[in-house]
Write a protein that holds these residues in place. Structure first.
Motif, short mmCIF file in Angstrom:
data_model
loop_
_atom_site.label_atom_id
_atom_site.label_comp_id
_atom_site.label_asym_id
_atom_site.label_seq_id
_atom_site.Cartn_x
_atom_site.Cartn_y
_atom_site.Cartn_z
N ILE A 171 0.75 -0.73 -0.21
CA ILE A 171 -0.03 -0.43 -0.21
C ILE A 171 1.26 0.99 -0.26
CG2 ILE A 171 -1.54 1.12 1.23
CD1 ILE A 171 -3.14 -1.12 0.27
N GLY A 172 0.19 2.14 -0.68
CA GLY A 172 1.23 3.35 -0.62
C GLY A 172 0.26 4.71 -0.62
N LEU A 173 0.83 5.99 -0.53
CA LEU A 173 -0.07 6.97 -0.49
C LEU A 173 0.38 8.29 -1.92
CD1 LEU A 173 -2.03 8.50 1.39
CD2 LEU A 173 -0.29 9.04 2.35
N ASP A 174 -0.38 8.45 -2.62
CA ASP A 174 -0.24 9.51 -3.23
C ASP A 174 -0.35 10.26 -3.80
OD1 ASP A 174 -1.31 8.28 -4.69
OD2 ASP A 174 -0.05 7.44 -6.56
N SER A 175 -0.60 11.13 -4.58
CA SER A 175 -1.46 12.61 -4.83
C SER A 175 -0.62 14.25 -4.26
CB SER A 175 -2.97 12.55 -4.76
OG SER A 175 -3.54 13.52 -5.10
N GLY A 176 -1.36 15.27 -4.20
CA GLY A 176 -1.09 15.93 -3.55
C GLY A 176 -0.51 16.70 -2.13
N GLU A 177 0.57 16.46 -2.22
CA GLU A 177 0.97 16.53 -0.85
C GLU A 177 0.70 17.26 0.65
OE1 GLU A 177 5.91 15.73 -0.94
OE2 GLU A 177 5.22 15.46 1.21
N VAL A 178 1.31 18.18 -0.58
CA VAL A 178 1.12 19.80 1.24
C VAL A 178 -0.41 19.82 1.44
CG1 VAL A 178 1.68 22.29 1.78
CG2 VAL A 178 3.47 21.08 -0.02
N GLY A 179 -0.09 19.85 3.02
CA GLY A 179 -1.94 20.23 3.49
C GLY A 179 -2.57 18.80 4.03
N ASN A 180 -2.17 17.89 2.90
CA ASN A 180 -2.49 16.38 3.50
C ASN A 180 -1.18 15.39 3.83
OD1 ASN A 180 -4.86 16.68 1.96
ND2 ASN A 180 -3.69 16.99 -0.06
N PRO A 181 -0.91 15.33 5.05
CA PRO A 181 -0.11 14.96 5.86
C PRO A 181 -0.48 13.52 5.74
CG PRO A 181 -1.06 16.36 7.82
CD PRO A 181 -1.22 16.29 6.02
N GLY A 237 6.11 18.53 -0.17
CA GLY A 237 6.60 18.65 1.01
C GLY A 237 7.22 18.62 2.56
N PRO A 238 7.14 19.25 3.73
CA PRO A 238 8.32 19.37 4.38
C PRO A 238 8.83 18.11 5.29
CG PRO A 238 6.49 19.51 5.81
CD PRO A 238 6.15 19.86 3.94
N PRO A 239 9.60 18.02 5.61
CA PRO A 239 10.71 16.74 6.73
C PRO A 239 9.62 16.35 7.43
CG PRO A 239 12.56 18.62 5.66
CD PRO A 239 11.34 19.18 5.34
N ALA A 240 9.15 16.83 7.92
CA ALA A 240 7.98 16.78 8.93
C ALA A 240 7.19 15.75 8.51
CB ALA A 240 7.22 18.06 9.75
N TYR A 241 6.72 16.03 7.09
CA TYR A 241 6.35 14.62 6.68
C TYR A 241 6.77 13.09 6.49
CZ TYR A 241 2.35 18.26 5.04
OH TYR A 241 0.87 19.06 4.95
N VAL A 242 8.03 13.24 6.43
CA VAL A 242 9.61 12.19 6.44
C VAL A 242 8.50 11.31 7.52
CG1 VAL A 242 11.16 11.85 5.36
CG2 VAL A 242 9.94 12.70 4.66
N TRP A 243 8.80 12.22 8.84
CA TRP A 243 8.89 11.77 10.28
C TRP A 243 7.69 11.14 10.21
CZ3 TRP A 243 13.04 11.34 13.04
CH2 TRP A 243 14.44 12.34 12.85
N THR A 244 6.30 11.40 9.81
CA THR A 244 5.66 11.15 10.08
C THR A 244 5.15 9.85 9.72
OG1 THR A 244 3.97 12.61 9.40
CG2 THR A 244 4.66 12.27 11.22
N ALA A 245 6.16 9.70 7.99
CA ALA A 245 5.39 8.43 7.00
C ALA A 245 6.20 7.47 7.69
CB ALA A 245 6.25 8.94 5.50
N LEU A 246 7.26 7.46 8.78
CA LEU A 246 7.52 6.75 9.31
C LEU A 246 8.20 6.29 10.50
CD1 LEU A 246 11.27 7.90 8.47
CD2 LEU A 246 11.09 6.03 7.96
#
Ligand code: ADE
Ligand code: ZN
Length: 346
Positions: A174-184, A210-219
């Protein structure tokens, strides 16, 4: 890396083309060439807001991710029948074989199709049949990763998961795509937790725009195993350490980043910086029909623009196998072939 012998600059493109590789970040709807879009529009009687193939191609001048997504979703509207999904994927496998791709993991966006009344079964069966034929015809192994569209709600992602469950054996992740900014990523915390319980492998686009914060929450919230794009991570030293320590692969897409204006030119791309920091970066094409190149073009243009040599090529190809969702024996076979290619390259 020191076992890789140096290769003259003029021989590097040949090595990049010849080396066996895996592609881990390709949206199959993003491989639909304008010619195929028009052929399918005609056979399915779907109206297109473009007069010709040339008119459509000349609309491919993007300023950011959203300006691309608007055209990408319009292009995907011609896909109606199982045969359309099969033909789209087979056209990609033909190109993949030419680029010496021996394994690939295809993203697909079912919500783009189910919203138009196309059944999940139609989508999955067409793609799966093409994956089976790719193995028989080209010796390419292929896995499917279902992506939730992050501009839609988590409730809609849950509905999509429900529709996909009868086909779980045909979907590795399963993945997550489409418009990133505003959709963390954390917007999808519950549905990713459920997918994890069900045994799916997990990935997510994060740190594209999107910002590094989104990489942190993805992890840390979604608990993904790979980050798609992730190039914004270099803005956060602690995140870079985390990605290196945990060997979290980044599926980097240089020509996509160029066409969507994430970097002003390939010479400014941070692929070398990611590799130098010890990250498991890979090179991928993202949406090759829209971004001006399939996988080998991503490799050759990026290497032509930057300070990258044979040892980086080896590392990128090796990372692509190690970060893939195939079993350890298959990984070892691919790495052995890669070693052989480098050892015998003149
Ligand atoms: N869907 C297709 N290509 C994409 C990309 N580069 N980023 C986010 N969603 C996408
Ligand atoms: Zn992508």
């Amino acid at each position: 890396m020191n076992r890789v012998k140096p290769v003259a600059a003029d021989r590097l493109p040949a090595l990049l083309r010849q080396m066996p590789k895996a592609e881990l970040h390709i949206h199959i709807e993003g491989s639909l060439e304008p010619e195929l879009i028009f052929a399918m529009a005609r056979r399915n009687a779907v109206p297109l807001p473009y007069a010709s193939v040339d008119a459509l191609r000349s609309a491919y001048a993007f300023t950011n991710l959203q300006s691309f997504l608007d055209i990408y979703y319009a292009g995907a509207s011609v896909l109606l029948e199982e045969q359309d999904f099969y033909d789209m994927a087979m056209a990609y496998f033909v190109r993949a074989a030419q680029d010496n791709i021996v394994h690939t993991e295809l993203f697909f966006d079912p919500q783009t199709h189910t919203a138009r009344g196309v059944a999940m079964e139609t989508v999955v069966n067409g793609l799966h049949r093409a994956c089976v034929d790719a193995r028989a015809e080209f010796g390419i192994s292929a896995l499917l990763i279902l992506c939730f569209l992050r501009h839609l709600s988590e409730e809609e992602a849950f509905e999509t998961l429900e529709q996909a469950l009868p086909f779980q054996s045909r979907i590795i992740g399963i993945g997550l795509d489409s418009g990133e900014v505003g959709n963390p990523p954390e917007k999808f915390a519950r549905v990713f937790a459920r997918c994890r319980e069900l045994g799916f492998r997990l990935v997510a686009h994060a740190g594209e725009e999107g910002p590094p914060a989104y990489v942190w929450t993805a992890l840390d919230v979604l608990k993904v195993e790979r980050i798609d794009h992730g190039v914004q991570s270099s803005k956060d030293a602690l995140l870079m350490q985390r990605l290196a320590q945990d060997r979290i692969a980044l599926t980097v897409c240089p020509l996509s980043n160029l066409k969507l204006c994430v970097f002003p030119d390939l010479a400014s791309h941070n692929l070398r910086e990611l590799l130098d920091a010890g990250l498991a970066a890979t090179v991928n094409s993202d949406d090759p029909a829209y971004f001006g190149g399939y996988l080998n073009e991503n490799f050759t243009q990026t290497f032509a623009a930057g300070p990258l040599g044979a040892e980086h090529a080896y590392r990128l190809a090796r990372n692509s196998f190690e970060a893939s969702f195939i079993d350890e024996a298959a990984k070892a076979r691919h790495v052995a072939l890669l070693d052989e290619t480098f050892a015998s390259f003149e």
